[in-house]
Design a protein around this motif. Structure first.
Motif, PDB file in Angstrom:
ATOM      1  N   THR A 185     -47.547  25.754 -14.821  1.00  9.90           N
ATOM      2  CA  THR A 185     -46.590  25.045 -13.960  1.00  9.90           C
ATOM      3  C   THR A 185     -45.370  24.552 -14.746  1.00  9.90           C
ATOM      4  OG1 THR A 185     -47.766  22.956 -14.315  1.00  9.90           O
ATOM      5  CG2 THR A 185     -48.427  24.290 -12.401  1.00  9.90           C
ATOM      6  N   GLU A 186     -45.337  24.834 -16.046  1.00 11.23           N
ATOM      7  CA  GLU A 186     -44.242  24.331 -16.877  1.00 11.23           C
ATOM      8  C   GLU A 186     -42.888  24.915 -16.492  1.00 11.23           C
ATOM      9  OE1 GLU A 186     -45.233  25.062 -20.931  1.00 11.23           O
ATOM     10  OE2 GLU A 186     -46.839  23.550 -20.980  1.00 11.23           O
ATOM     11  N   ARG A 187     -42.906  26.093 -15.857  1.00 10.98           N
ATOM     12  CA  ARG A 187     -41.642  26.727 -15.504  1.00 10.98           C
ATOM     13  C   ARG A 187     -41.120  26.308 -14.128  1.00 10.98           C
ATOM     14  NH1 ARG A 187     -39.148  30.952 -17.307  1.00 10.98           N
ATOM     15  NH2 ARG A 187     -39.123  32.011 -15.274  1.00 10.98           N
ATOM     16  N   ILE A 188     -41.814  25.427 -13.442  1.00 14.71           N
ATOM     17  CA  ILE A 188     -41.368  25.040 -12.103  1.00 14.71           C
ATOM     18  C   ILE A 188     -39.978  24.410 -12.139  1.00 14.71           C
ATOM     19  CG2 ILE A 188     -41.773  23.429 -10.194  1.00 14.71           C
ATOM     20  CD1 ILE A 188     -44.744  24.031 -10.429  1.00 14.71           C
ATOM     21  N   GLU A 189     -39.783  23.432 -12.997  1.00 11.74           N
ATOM     22  CA  GLU A 189     -38.455  22.804 -13.060  1.00 11.74           C
ATOM     23  C   GLU A 189     -37.380  23.801 -13.498  1.00 11.74           C
ATOM     24  OE1 GLU A 189     -35.950  19.210 -15.263  1.00 11.74           O
ATOM     25  OE2 GLU A 189     -38.151  19.108 -15.194  1.00 11.74           O
ATOM     26  N   PRO A 190     -37.591  24.593 -14.572  1.00 10.04           N
ATOM     27  CA  PRO A 190     -36.547  25.555 -14.970  1.00 10.04           C
ATOM     28  C   PRO A 190     -36.166  26.548 -13.878  1.00 10.04           C
ATOM     29  CG  PRO A 190     -38.127  25.272 -16.745  1.00 10.04           C
ATOM     30  CD  PRO A 190     -38.677  24.542 -15.568  1.00 10.04           C
ATOM     31  N   VAL A 191     -37.159  27.082 -13.145  1.00 10.03           N
ATOM     32  CA  VAL A 191     -36.808  28.076 -12.126  1.00 10.03           C
ATOM     33  C   VAL A 191     -36.125  27.420 -10.925  1.00 10.03           C
ATOM     34  CG1 VAL A 191     -38.573  29.726 -12.837  1.00 10.03           C
ATOM     35  CG2 VAL A 191     -39.104  28.072 -11.022  1.00 10.03           C
ATOM     36  N   LEU A 192     -36.506  26.185 -10.597  1.00  5.78           N
ATOM     37  CA  LEU A 192     -35.816  25.491  -9.510  1.00  5.78           C
ATOM     38  C   LEU A 192     -34.375  25.176  -9.899  1.00  5.78           C
ATOM     39  CD1 LEU A 192     -38.550  23.088  -8.080  1.00  5.78           C
ATOM     40  CD2 LEU A 192     -37.527  25.083  -6.964  1.00  5.78           C
ATOM     41  N   ARG A 193     -34.156  24.851 -11.158  1.00  2.00           N
ATOM     42  CA  ARG A 193     -32.774  24.653 -11.622  1.00  2.00           C
ATOM     43  C   ARG A 193     -32.011  25.971 -11.595  1.00  2.00           C
ATOM     44  NH1 ARG A 193     -31.630  19.729 -13.603  1.00  2.00           N
ATOM     45  NH2 ARG A 193     -33.353  18.367 -14.263  1.00  2.00           N
ATOM     46  N   GLN A 194     -32.688  27.051 -11.938  1.00  2.00           N
ATOM     47  CA  GLN A 194     -32.039  28.354 -11.978  1.00  2.00           C
ATOM     48  C   GLN A 194     -31.539  28.786 -10.600  1.00  2.00           C
ATOM     49  OE1 GLN A 194     -34.427  31.301 -13.934  1.00  2.00           O
ATOM     50  NE2 GLN A 194     -32.838  32.860 -13.896  1.00  2.00           N
ATOM     51  N   VAL A 195     -32.277  28.423  -9.553  1.00  2.78           N
ATOM     52  CA  VAL A 195     -31.861  28.787  -8.191  1.00  2.78           C
ATOM     53  C   VAL A 195     -31.161  27.624  -7.493  1.00  2.78           C
ATOM     54  CG1 VAL A 195     -33.711  30.502  -7.991  1.00  2.78           C
ATOM     55  CG2 VAL A 195     -34.098  28.163  -7.146  1.00  2.78           C
ATOM     56  N   ASP A 196     -30.786  26.620  -8.266  1.00  2.18           N
ATOM     57  CA  ASP A 196     -30.009  25.486  -7.760  1.00  2.18           C
ATOM     58  C   ASP A 196     -30.739  24.723  -6.651  1.00  2.18           C
ATOM     59  OD1 ASP A 196     -27.828  23.785  -7.827  1.00  2.18           O
ATOM     60  OD2 ASP A 196     -26.683  24.919  -6.348  1.00  2.18           O
TER      61      ASP A 196
END
Length: 298
Positions: free
Chosen positions: A105-116
């Motif tokens: 689940t560590e990538r949840i914040e990065p991917v949500l930032r990536q898709v704004d």
């Protein structure tokens, strides 16, 4: 590195041939658009290479190997309308996705930032617009950090702002070096997003390759002179000219080999023809697409 190879891939439903002997190759880092009108076989093709639809004939390989379960972690997919739990937030929906994919689940914040979408990460999915739902689906596809992203009509139904946002996101993903396979019927979006294109109609592959290769031989010029008949007769003797046809009050001249406007003007003048109009153009993807699909009859 070769990512995907299709060899004579076909799908038949009874008497209906949905995909006909499709040969295609996608290499690492390419943004490959599969372009065609609705019913051209794009979604069926994606379904076959994702092991959702069983081919009637031919074969395909991912990463130089026959399809196997190990490939699933290397491929992110957005095929249909986003389907998440309506009362869960974006973060909690992605936690469910992470559990299904058995990834961190560590990538949840990065991917949500990536898709704004990080600014809306605590809000329920049911409050999201269609564009936001599509972007969350892209985030879910990216969650396991796949090497390849497969997208089926990701801008379908979006308003102009939503289309622009999705285009920006896809371009950002491509800049990270990921391979993207992108099916669409929207010419403008394919031309803006993709480095390579395969044009399909009625299950047939009409052309495939880099944009520069597909459009390279599609240069044309618009010409006029005082004596239009003399101009046409001269053009028909030139080895670089493949076709001359009327376009309004001008001659549209298709060139089979590159010829600069300056050289063409000089050659016409040497033949005793003074051009009153000369406009050099490169054929757009739309013109190329319409010309190719017009050759395929029902």
């Amino acid at each position: 590195m070769n990512i995907l190879t299709l060899q004579q891939l076909s799908k038949r439903y009874g008497k209906f041939q949905a995909v006909r002997s499709l040969d295609l190759s996608v290499n690492a880092g390419e943004v490959y658009g599969i372009l065609g009108p609705n019913g051209s076989g794009k979604t069926t093709t994606l379904g076959m290479i994702l092991n959702i639809i069983r081919p009637s004939g031919g074969s395909y390989q991912w990463f130089g190997e026959p399809e196997n379960h190990r490939h699933r972690q290397r491929i992110g997919v957005l095929l249909e309308t986003p389907n998440f739990y309506p009362y869960l937030s974006a973060v909690n929906n992605l936690k469910v996705v992470a559990a299904i994919k058995q990834c961190s689940t560590e990538r949840i914040e990065p991917v949500l930032r990536q898709v704004d979408l990080w600014g809306r990460h605590t809000q329920a999915f049911k409050t999201f617009s269609l564009g936001m739902r599509q972007r969350l689906a892209v985030a879910a596809a990216l969650l396991a950090d796949p090497e390849v992203l497969v997208l089926d009509e990701p801008t379908n139904g979006l308003d102009p702002q939503g289309i622009a946002e999705m285009r920006h996101i896809i371009q950002g993903i491509a800049q990270q070096g990921k391979t993207i396979i992108f099916a669409s019927h929207i010419l403008d979006e394919v031309e803006k997003i993709c480095s390579h294109v395969a044009i399909m109609k009625q299950g047939q592959l009409l052309a495939a390759g880099a944009f520069s290769d597909i459009l390279q031989s599609e240069q044309h010029v618009l010409l006029a002179a005082e004596d239009m008949e003399k101009l046409r007769n001269w053009l028909q003797t030139q080895p670089a000219v493949s076709q001359v046809q009327a376009q309004g009050a001008l001659w549209r001249v298709e060139l089979s080999t590159p010829l600069s406007a300056m050289d063409l003007n000089h050659q016409a003048f040497a033949a005793g023809i003074t051009l009153s109009h000369l406009q050099a153009r490169s054929t757009s993807l739309e013109e190329r697409f319409l010309a190719l699909t017009a050759e395929v009859t029902s």
